[in-house]
Design a protein around this motif. Structure first.
Motif, PDB file in Angstrom:
ATOM      1  N   THR A 201      27.349  39.200  33.696  1.00  0.00           N
ATOM      2  CA  THR A 201      26.192  38.782  32.912  1.00  0.00           C
ATOM      3  C   THR A 201      25.211  38.011  33.785  1.00  0.00           C
ATOM      4  OG1 THR A 201      25.471  37.583  30.940  1.00  0.00           O
ATOM      5  CG2 THR A 201      27.228  36.588  32.226  1.00  0.00           C
ATOM      6  N   TYR A 202      23.951  38.116  33.397  1.00  0.00           N
ATOM      7  CA  TYR A 202      22.914  37.281  33.998  1.00  0.00           C
ATOM      8  C   TYR A 202      22.513  36.273  32.933  1.00  0.00           C
ATOM      9  CZ  TYR A 202      18.423  35.802  35.920  1.00  0.00           C
ATOM     10  OH  TYR A 202      17.377  35.052  36.389  1.00  0.00           O
ATOM     11  N   SER A 203      22.911  35.016  33.120  1.00  0.00           N
ATOM     12  CA  SER A 203      22.729  33.978  32.103  1.00  0.00           C
ATOM     13  C   SER A 203      21.575  33.070  32.493  1.00  0.00           C
ATOM     14  CB  SER A 203      24.013  33.157  31.953  1.00  0.00           C
ATOM     15  OG  SER A 203      23.869  32.179  30.952  1.00  0.00           O
ATOM     16  N   ARG A 204      20.725  32.793  31.491  1.00  0.00           N
ATOM     17  CA  ARG A 204      19.590  31.906  31.683  1.00  0.00           C
ATOM     18  C   ARG A 204      19.556  30.929  30.513  1.00  0.00           C
ATOM     19  NH1 ARG A 204      18.987  36.805  32.057  1.00  0.00           N
ATOM     20  NH2 ARG A 204      18.081  37.086  29.978  1.00  0.00           N
ATOM     21  N   ALA A 205      19.450  29.647  30.798  1.00  0.00           N
ATOM     22  CA  ALA A 205      19.383  28.620  29.753  1.00  0.00           C
ATOM     23  C   ALA A 205      18.325  27.592  30.126  1.00  0.00           C
ATOM     24  CB  ALA A 205      20.743  27.943  29.581  1.00  0.00           C
ATOM     25  N   VAL A 206      17.636  27.090  29.124  1.00  0.00           N
ATOM     26  CA  VAL A 206      16.601  26.083  29.340  1.00  0.00           C
ATOM     27  C   VAL A 206      16.886  24.888  28.442  1.00  0.00           C
ATOM     28  CG1 VAL A 206      14.837  27.727  30.032  1.00  0.00           C
ATOM     29  CG2 VAL A 206      15.147  27.195  27.617  1.00  0.00           C
ATOM     30  N   ALA A 222      21.985  35.604  27.550  1.00  0.00           N
ATOM     31  CA  ALA A 222      22.817  36.273  28.553  1.00  0.00           C
ATOM     32  C   ALA A 222      22.648  37.778  28.417  1.00  0.00           C
ATOM     33  CB  ALA A 222      24.285  35.884  28.385  1.00  0.00           C
ATOM     34  N   THR A 223      22.382  38.438  29.525  1.00  0.00           N
ATOM     35  CA  THR A 223      22.175  39.884  29.544  1.00  0.00           C
ATOM     36  C   THR A 223      23.362  40.559  30.213  1.00  0.00           C
ATOM     37  OG1 THR A 223      19.792  39.551  29.709  1.00  0.00           O
ATOM     38  CG2 THR A 223      20.620  41.725  30.299  1.00  0.00           C
ATOM     39  N   ASP A 224      23.794  41.645  29.626  1.00  0.00           N
ATOM     40  CA  ASP A 224      24.909  42.417  30.184  1.00  0.00           C
ATOM     41  C   ASP A 224      24.410  43.210  31.389  1.00  0.00           C
ATOM     42  OD1 ASP A 224      27.129  43.886  30.748  1.00  0.00           O
ATOM     43  OD2 ASP A 224      27.218  44.961  28.837  1.00  0.00           O
ATOM     44  N   ILE A 225      24.894  42.869  32.573  1.00  0.00           N
ATOM     45  CA  ILE A 225      24.506  43.578  33.794  1.00  0.00           C
ATOM     46  C   ILE A 225      25.722  44.252  34.426  1.00  0.00           C
ATOM     47  CG2 ILE A 225      22.553  42.050  34.242  1.00  0.00           C
ATOM     48  CD1 ILE A 225      24.303  40.624  36.341  1.00  0.00           C
ATOM     49  N   THR A 226      26.736  44.533  33.600  1.00  0.00           N
ATOM     50  CA  THR A 226      27.970  45.125  34.130  1.00  0.00           C
ATOM     51  C   THR A 226      27.688  46.464  34.796  1.00  0.00           C
ATOM     52  OG1 THR A 226      29.220  44.039  32.372  1.00  0.00           O
ATOM     53  CG2 THR A 226      30.304  45.826  33.554  1.00  0.00           C
ATOM     54  N   ALA A 227      26.910  47.316  34.124  1.00  0.00           N
ATOM     55  CA  ALA A 227      26.627  48.642  34.695  1.00  0.00           C
ATOM     56  C   ALA A 227      25.911  48.526  36.030  1.00  0.00           C
ATOM     57  CB  ALA A 227      25.793  49.457  33.705  1.00  0.00           C
ATOM     58  N   ARG A 228      24.957  47.606  36.113  1.00  0.00           N
ATOM     59  CA  ARG A 228      24.232  47.434  37.380  1.00  0.00           C
ATOM     60  C   ARG A 228      25.148  46.938  38.476  1.00  0.00           C
ATOM     61  NH1 ARG A 228      21.631  43.131  39.686  1.00  0.00           N
ATOM     62  NH2 ARG A 228      21.721  41.852  37.785  1.00  0.00           N
ATOM     63  N   LYS A 229      26.029  46.009  38.145  1.00  0.00           N
ATOM     64  CA  LYS A 229      26.963  45.487  39.139  1.00  0.00           C
ATOM     65  C   LYS A 229      27.940  46.562  39.596  1.00  0.00           C
ATOM     66  CE  LYS A 229      26.128  41.111  40.018  1.00  0.00           C
ATOM     67  NZ  LYS A 229      26.000  40.590  41.400  1.00  0.00           N
ATOM     68  N   ALA A 234      29.705  50.401  43.634  1.00  0.00           N
ATOM     69  CA  ALA A 234      29.948  51.775  44.069  1.00  0.00           C
ATOM     70  C   ALA A 234      29.082  52.136  45.262  1.00  0.00           C
ATOM     71  CB  ALA A 234      29.692  52.736  42.915  1.00  0.00           C
ATOM     72  N   GLN A 235      27.838  51.684  45.255  1.00  0.00           N
ATOM     73  CA  GLN A 235      26.948  51.952  46.383  1.00  0.00           C
ATOM     74  C   GLN A 235      27.442  51.256  47.645  1.00  0.00           C
ATOM     75  OE1 GLN A 235      22.985  50.868  45.232  1.00  0.00           O
ATOM     76  NE2 GLN A 235      22.781  52.524  43.741  1.00  0.00           N
ATOM     77  N   ARG A 236      27.918  50.030  47.490  1.00  0.00           N
ATOM     78  CA  ARG A 236      28.456  49.326  48.658  1.00  0.00           C
ATOM     79  C   ARG A 236      29.682  50.048  49.211  1.00  0.00           C
ATOM     80  NH1 ARG A 236      27.344  44.740  45.501  1.00  0.00           N
ATOM     81  NH2 ARG A 236      29.528  44.613  44.869  1.00  0.00           N
ATOM     82  N   GLU A 237      30.516  50.564  48.324  1.00  0.00           N
ATOM     83  CA  GLU A 237      31.699  51.300  48.785  1.00  0.00           C
ATOM     84  C   GLU A 237      31.289  52.561  49.533  1.00  0.00           C
ATOM     85  OE1 GLU A 237      35.834  53.245  46.993  1.00  0.00           O
ATOM     86  OE2 GLU A 237      34.390  52.277  45.664  1.00  0.00           O
ATOM     87  N   VAL A 238      30.297  53.256  48.979  1.00  0.00           N
ATOM     88  CA  VAL A 238      29.812  54.455  49.658  1.00  0.00           C
ATOM     89  C   VAL A 238      29.222  54.103  51.016  1.00  0.00           C
ATOM     90  CG1 VAL A 238      28.095  56.295  49.558  1.00  0.00           C
ATOM     91  CG2 VAL A 238      29.432  55.736  47.533  1.00  0.00           C
ATOM     92  N   LEU A 239      28.443  53.021  51.056  1.00  0.00           N
ATOM     93  CA  LEU A 239      27.851  52.603  52.323  1.00  0.00           C
ATOM     94  C   LEU A 239      28.920  52.191  53.328  1.00  0.00           C
ATOM     95  CD1 LEU A 239      24.741  50.563  51.112  1.00  0.00           C
ATOM     96  CD2 LEU A 239      24.778  52.832  52.151  1.00  0.00           C
ATOM     97  N   THR A 240      29.985  51.541  52.823  1.00  0.00           N
ATOM     98  CA  THR A 240      31.081  51.153  53.722  1.00  0.00           C
ATOM     99  C   THR A 240      31.753  52.376  54.304  1.00  0.00           C
ATOM    100  OG1 THR A 240      31.441  49.119  52.465  1.00  0.00           O
ATOM    101  CG2 THR A 240      33.240  49.881  53.872  1.00  0.00           C
ATOM    102  N   ARG A 241      32.005  53.375  53.459  1.00  0.00           N
ATOM    103  CA  ARG A 241      32.622  54.605  53.958  1.00  0.00           C
ATOM    104  C   ARG A 241      31.697  55.323  54.923  1.00  0.00           C
ATOM    105  NH1 ARG A 241      35.283  57.209  48.438  1.00  0.00           N
ATOM    106  NH2 ARG A 241      36.806  55.549  48.049  1.00  0.00           N
TER     107      ARG A 241
END
Length: 461
Positions: A201-206, A222-229, A234-241
């Protein structure tokens, strides 16, 4: 709210001691609102701080919505005729007395949403909305939708309930740092989702202040950013390979930028990135291959055919496979060049390997084939000569067999004690014992019959 295409913001109406609305504090705003207002950061700031002055008409409408909980419309400007100009919808965003309202600008001036539909839309677009105590130790309320479990009463165990053990220390430290400074809190962290799995999640509070300016509570989204993460992981894994393959592959690989020919300079290439095998196969120092130095500037000799092939790949946007000899290293190389990106038309990738051994083996095979053909031709000629000579000898044998047989050696003619002058041309050229036999053989030869005298008297024919 953050996914809305039209400008939208959430905030708290601030009242003075007499109950009059005096300002508005931004708690959250989407990207469209930032672009509309020309502000990069608004969370935690007031209307006066961001826009530089009061707006009595807006404050009156916002105060009405905050007190009554009923939506309203705000028209900052009204033209002489036609539809309202940038008319905002002001919607209640919390329970009565929370003084929380939402501002929504429709996609078009006349595209009004029904108030109940707009309120439902705003509510469902926010992934998670929560309120926390001033010291950050309790969650007063949390509406998690389908992302997090709801909390309907003050709870002090929110850290254990919502945060995985490995992230609890970091999240608690970030919350306490925001409380100590009374500044907006922002953090990306892992959470335990409503189904028990771990998400992001990306959490912001004021901070929410009371009329006296004291910290009353914290309001957060709080915004669900699970898919983005997960996509980033996955992109980092591909880049590592890719990086591992890039560094360990035995073929040379490089990303080149073509420098087209000009009126004063010929076609050239600049290598932007190369792998270790590239350095090993070409023998070029890695330190000299940089984004600012081309091959011709380095003084590296390359056959013009290499530049011609690279330029053709860039121009036709079609990959090409070719094999060329490099006189600089004295080796053959088979290369595969291909365009990389339509946005960067002068970039191309080159994959190559040393094909000298294969080329030499191929040349040896070709030489062996030529020698074998020559040997086959020699065998054919020898066989033809052998057959022709055999036929000639056989014909000669047949002719010899047709000749009359010689008289037996034991019974030579004895009628002539010596040859006469008409029997032989040169009586001194043959020894006497051979004369009778020679004269006898010549009798059967037509052209020699005139040379023979008639039989001597008393001699048998």
């Amino acid at each position: 709210m953050y996914q809305l295409p039209q400008p939208c913001c959430l905030g708290q109406v601030l009242f003075d001691a007499t109950g009059d609305a005096v300002d508005f504090r931004f708690l959250a705003a989407n990207t469209a609102y930032r672009q509309h207002a020309g502000l990069a950061l608004v969370e935690g700031h007031t209307w006066h701080q961001c826009l530089g002055g009061p707006m009595p008409a807006w404050q009156q409408v916002a105060a009405q919505v905050a007190r009554t909980g009923e939506p309203a419309r705000w028209l900052p400007a009204e033209p002489a005729a036609g539809p309202p100009h940038e008319a905002w919808q002001v919607l209640p965003a919390g329970a009565a007395g929370s003084h929380l309202v939402t501002l929504l600008l429709p996609a078009a001036p006349t595209a009004w949403l029904p108030e109940d539909t707009a309120r439902l839309f705003i509510t469902t677009m926010a992934d998670t909305v929560y309120r926390m105590s001033p010291d950050g130790r309790q969650v007063l309320a949390l509406q998690g939708k389908t992302f997090l479990a709801d909390t309907t009463y003050p709870s002090a165990d929110w850290l254990a309930r919502y945060i995985p053990p490995d992230d609890q220390v970091r999240v608690a430290a970030a919350v306490q740092a925001a409380v100590a400074t009374a500044r907006p809190f922002t953090l990306e962290h892992r959470v335990v989702r409503v189904d028990g799995s771990v998400g992001w999640t990306y959490s912001r509070a004021v901070p929410v202040l009371d009329a006296a300016g004291s910290l009353r509570e914290w309001f957060g989204v709080a915004t669900d950013i699970t898919a983005r993460k997960e996509s980033a992981a996955a992109q980092r894994e591909v880049l590592t390979r890719y990086r591992k393959l890039f560094e360990t592959m035995t073929q040379g690989f490089g990303i080149a930028q073509l420098l087209p020919a000009t009126a004063t300079t010929p076609t050239d290439v600049r290598w932007l990135e190369v792998n270790p095998a590239f350095i090993h196969l070409t023998g070029l120092p890695a330190a000299q291959l940089s984004r600012d130095v081309s091959m011709r500037q380095l003084g590296v000799h390359m056959e013009e055919e290499w530049f011609i092939r690279y330029q053709r790949v860039v121009q036709t946007r079609q990959p090409e496979r070719f094999e060329l000899f490099s006189s600089r290293v004295g080796e053959w190389f088979e290369a595969y060049a291909f365009p990389l990106d339509e946005a960067e038309p002068l970039l191309l990738g080159v994959l190559f390997y040393n094909s000298t051994d294969r080329k030499q083996a191929q040349q040896q095979q070709q030489l062996a084939a030529v020698l074998e053909g020559q040997e086959e031709e020699r065998r054919r000629i020898a066989e033809s000569l052998y057959n022709g000579l055999g036929q000639l000898l056989y014909a000669t044998k047949l002719q010899l067999e047709q000749l009359p047989p010689s008289p037996p050696a034991s019974a030579p003619p004895t009628c002539w004690p010596r040859p006469c002058g008409r029997c032989v041309l040169s009586p001194t050229s043959l020894p006497p014992p051979c004369w009778p036999t020679l004269a006898y053989k010549w009798r059967s030869i037509p052209f020699a019959s005139s040379w023979l005298a008639p039989p001597c008297a008393g001699t048998a024919t």
